[in-house]
Write a protein that holds these residues in place. Structure first.
Motif, short mmCIF file in Angstrom:
data_model
loop_
_atom_site.label_atom_id
_atom_site.label_comp_id
_atom_site.label_asym_id
_atom_site.label_seq_id
_atom_site.Cartn_x
_atom_site.Cartn_y
_atom_site.Cartn_z
N SER A 208 101.06 -78.09 17.84
CA SER A 208 101.05 -77.30 16.59
C SER A 208 100.11 -76.30 16.48
CB SER A 208 101.04 -78.36 15.55
OG SER A 208 100.73 -77.50 14.29
N ILE A 209 100.50 -75.15 16.15
CA ILE A 209 99.39 -74.04 15.68
C ILE A 209 98.17 -74.41 14.77
CG2 ILE A 209 100.77 -73.49 13.46
CD1 ILE A 209 100.02 -70.57 14.01
N LEU A 210 98.66 -75.58 13.86
CA LEU A 210 97.49 -76.23 13.35
C LEU A 210 96.32 -76.89 13.84
CD1 LEU A 210 99.47 -77.47 9.98
CD2 LEU A 210 98.42 -75.63 10.47
N THR A 211 96.60 -77.05 15.33
CA THR A 211 95.60 -77.78 16.00
C THR A 211 94.58 -76.67 16.65
OG1 THR A 211 96.63 -77.64 18.12
CG2 THR A 211 97.22 -79.67 16.84
N LEU A 343 102.79 -73.90 19.82
CA LEU A 343 102.01 -72.98 20.92
C LEU A 343 101.81 -74.14 22.16
CD1 LEU A 343 99.42 -71.35 18.62
CD2 LEU A 343 101.14 -70.28 19.86
N PRO A 344 101.71 -73.30 23.40
CA PRO A 344 101.27 -73.76 24.56
C PRO A 344 99.80 -74.61 24.41
CG PRO A 344 102.37 -71.73 25.10
CD PRO A 344 101.86 -71.67 23.57
N SER A 345 99.28 -75.31 24.90
CA SER A 345 98.01 -75.74 24.76
C SER A 345 97.15 -75.07 25.92
CB SER A 345 97.74 -77.33 25.14
OG SER A 345 96.60 -77.74 25.15
N PRO A 346 96.15 -74.48 25.16
CA PRO A 346 95.31 -73.67 25.88
C PRO A 346 94.31 -74.31 26.80
CG PRO A 346 94.42 -73.71 23.76
CD PRO A 346 95.60 -74.28 23.77
N ASP A 347 94.06 -73.66 28.09
CA ASP A 347 93.15 -74.26 29.04
C ASP A 347 91.52 -74.02 28.25
OD1 ASP A 347 92.48 -75.22 31.87
OD2 ASP A 347 91.20 -73.36 31.66
N LYS A 348 90.95 -74.80 28.43
CA LYS A 348 89.64 -75.06 27.47
C LYS A 348 88.62 -74.14 28.19
CE LYS A 348 90.05 -79.15 24.83
NZ LYS A 348 89.15 -80.40 24.41
N GLY A 349 88.64 -74.09 29.72
CA GLY A 349 87.71 -73.22 30.51
C GLY A 349 87.96 -71.93 30.26
#
Length: 404
Positions: A208-211, A343-349
């Motif tokens: 979710s965009i809210l995350t 949204l796709p979950s972004p790569d944290k690195g």
């Protein structure tokens, strides 16, 4: 420096159609526009830059343009609105174009008047002359526009002095344009990376965009009787920076702080791309804005720049437009509708690395905007002094050297 007073009619090129108006409205309709061809110059193509901006134009087919030979534009022609944005002026670059129905043109006799000098004249004394001839009732317009343009007086020094004055003022505009291009390139590189590394990734791990972002979440009331205020007119349709703002009494509206992105939620502003990234406030300062904004704010640990690049993403904007509701002409998208976006979950690195680089580039773009404000103020201060002969070109050049 010696000046002579003449009129626009006397400095126009002696060839036919040197002063002309755009096609009659019914002879050039929107259904004749094409995706390629001859650019059609409208009021929105006259910007703060000297040369007409053809980055966002509509076109007509060459065979359509050929029906209006008097309305064709060539390099060095000056263009003015006679209805709507009275007082604006632009100079045609290398690309031939066609006048729209609300525009008029002037082709100078270059043995008498340098087009760039005349352009800057209409940025100063000539603008007042145009405004004096415009009706203030309803949509601004100039009655008998061609007659009015021909009758405008102008003071001219020698052709050599005209070129020198235009060259001095033009050097400032060239630096402003170079800064704008550099900023646009920096933004585009970052936007491309966001697309490739995040927004176009497979949606198997959609969140979710809210995350990632707060959507429309309020802030405490701003401190002070007249905090910074942003209206819809202050929000650009392209480019990351907000360059103009006001101060107003602290009443209702969207509240924002540095790092927030303002998304227009009402038609046609949403469709036109109005989006602004806030980076001009003092540390901890809170501003207020139109109720027609939705504020996107990156959550803790998320680079603030990502809220901006999401807001300008075409897929996201299409989603927002599809979820607009209301009567025709007053449709809006709500924060609750935006909050359903996935949204796709972004790569944290990648995200952390991107955030550091984006912060550097956003700081550079902010610096370039600040420099452009200084340059524009200097140009506007020098213009009337040079045009009147109160300031010599050599003295103006010294002032410019101190800034550049």
């Amino acid at each position: 420096m010696t000046f002579r007073t003449t009129t626009i009619a006397e400095i126009a090129n002696p060839a036919p159609r040197s002063i002309a108006i755009g096609p009659f409205g019914s002879s050039l309709k929107a259904d004749m526009y094409t995706s390629t061809g001859v650019p059609l110059v409208r009021g929105q193509n006259l910007t703060s830059a000297s040369e007409i901006d053809l980055s966002d134009v509509v076109y007509v087919a060459p065979e359509t343009a050929s029906k209006f030979p008097a309305c064709m534009l060539e390099e060095g022609d000056l263009v003015f609105p006679h209805r709507g944005a009275i007082g604006r002026v632009g100079i045609v670059g290398e690309t031939p174009a066609l006048l729209s129905s609300s525009m008029m043109k002037l082709k100078c006799d270059r043995s008498k008047a340098d087009p760039r000098f005349v352009f800057y004249y209409f940025r100063g004394p000539g603008r007042r002359e145009l405004m004096m001839r415009a009706s203030t009732v309803g949509t601004p317009g100039i009655g008998q526009p061609l007659t009015s343009l021909r009758e405008i007086p102008i003071q001219l020094p020698s052709i050599e002095e005209q070129r020198n004055i235009a060259g001095v003022l033009g050097s400032i505009d060239e630096k402003i344009a170079a800064n704008i291009r550099l900023s646009a390139i920096s933004e585009q590189l970052l936007a491309t990376e966001v697309q490739q590394r995040w927004l176009t990734q497979p949606s198997g791990s959609a969140v979710s965009i809210l995350t990632i972002f707060e959507v429309g979440r309020s802030l405490p009331a701003p401190i002070g009787a007249e905090p910074v205020y942003l209206g819809m007119k202050n929000i650009p349709e392209s480019g990351v920076g907000i360059t103009n703002w006001e101060h107003r009494s602290a009443r209702g509206g969207a509240r924002f702080t540095n790092g927030d992105t303002l998304l227009a939620r009402i038609t046609p502003c949403l469709e036109n791309g109005k989006t602004g990234y806030v980076d001009f406030l003092k540390s901890g300062e809170i501003g207020i804005g139109s109720t027609e904004f939705i504020v996107l704010r990156s959550r803790e640990g998320i680079p603030s720049a990502l809220s901006y690049f999401l807001a300008i993403d075409s897929k996201f904007r299409d989603f927002a437009i599809r979820h607009m509701v209301g009567t025709s002409g007053r449709q809006r998208v709500s924060a609750s509708s935006i909050s359903t976006y996935m949204l796709p979950s972004p790569d944290k690195g990648w995200m952390n690395d991107f955030g550091a680089r984006a912060a550097q580039q956003f700081a550079l773009m902010k610096s370039l905007r600040g420099e452009n404000r200084v340059l524009a103020a200097l140009r506007d201060a020098l213009l009337p002094e040079l045009m009147s002969g109160r300031l010599r070109v050599k003295d103006a050049e010294k002032q410019i050297e101190e800034v550049l």
